[in-house]
Design an enzyme around this catalytic site. Sequence first.
Site, PDB file in Angstrom:
ATOM      1  N   CYS A  73      -1.455  13.272  61.672  1.00 54.31           N
ATOM      2  CA  CYS A  73      -1.023  14.281  60.702  1.00 54.31           C
ATOM      3  C   CYS A  73      -2.013  15.434  60.781  1.00 54.31           C
ATOM      4  O   CYS A  73      -3.172  15.296  60.412  1.00 54.31           O
ATOM      5  CB  CYS A  73      -0.980  13.706  59.294  1.00 54.31           C
ATOM      6  SG  CYS A  73      -0.465  14.916  58.050  1.00 54.31           S
ATOM      7  N   CYS A 208       3.837  21.364  58.302  1.00 55.57           N
ATOM      8  CA  CYS A 208       3.591  20.197  59.147  1.00 55.57           C
ATOM      9  C   CYS A 208       2.695  20.648  60.295  1.00 55.57           C
ATOM     10  O   CYS A 208       3.130  21.423  61.155  1.00 55.57           O
ATOM     11  CB  CYS A 208       4.899  19.613  59.674  1.00 55.57           C
ATOM     12  SG  CYS A 208       4.671  18.207  60.791  1.00 55.57           S
ATOM     13  N   GLY A 211       3.839  19.429  63.654  1.00 51.85           N
ATOM     14  CA  GLY A 211       5.068  20.157  63.980  1.00 51.85           C
ATOM     15  C   GLY A 211       4.768  21.550  64.505  1.00 51.85           C
ATOM     16  O   GLY A 211       5.393  22.027  65.454  1.00 51.85           O
TER      17      GLY A 211
END
Length: 268
Positions: A73, A208, A211
């Site tokens: 993450c 994100c 992302g």
Amino acid sequence: MTRPFLKMHGLGNDFVVFDARRDPLSLTAQQVRAIADRYTGVGCDQLIVIERSDRADAWMRIWNADGGEVEACGNASRCVAQVIGANAVIETAAGLIEGTATADGASIDMGAPRFGWDEIPLAYAMDTLHMPVGWETLENPVAVNVGNPHVVFFVPDTDAIDLERLGPIIEHDPLFPARINVNAASIVSREHIRLRVWERGVGLTRACGTGACATAIAAMRRGLVGRAVTVTLPGGDLSIAWRDDNHIVMTGPATTAFTGEIDLEAYA
């Protein structure tokens, strides 16, 4: 007994963070879901536990709001770097990453991206730069693994995509045996991308980090942008650079919203 926690966020992608380097912590999937609940718990997209590591400054464990543990993450990595301070090597399930804390965030060396169909992973072999698949208006995506799996669609207007409906359909498609994070991106210029993300196990997020990394790398591989870009998400901007050594560097804010204490037994 209660346990202290930090409520942190990176561009609105929010986390409950436990520092368990001195006092180990074990959580069940049920406890994670209960704590992440925005009505009856603390509320978060991901729950983070910082543990001791034998080969780094800390081990970062990550659970999505649905209780599933995941590998990486990006936004949480910046928050953990802020907690540790200065320069830190952070161990994750995806490998070692390096973070440098700044006054208001952190810069993270996310390592090298992976492009092999079996590294994403996909259910069967195909070209990951121009995938011959589509879901309604979303087609011809790029697949990238930046510690966790992403599929990136380039569209004229990311805001026009019904990602709340299409996101879970793509996330759970049998093509993606580990499920997938779904990115809908629009190229603004050679230095700027606009992005919205459906995150597996979470849903639509304000930001994100992985992302943004995956989308920037996908756009760079297709020659749509240069090697350093700003990625604008609903929560704000991240700076992504793909260095000559093949490593991705992500820079952006990390904020502590508040601190508190929680009775974990109440969420068992």
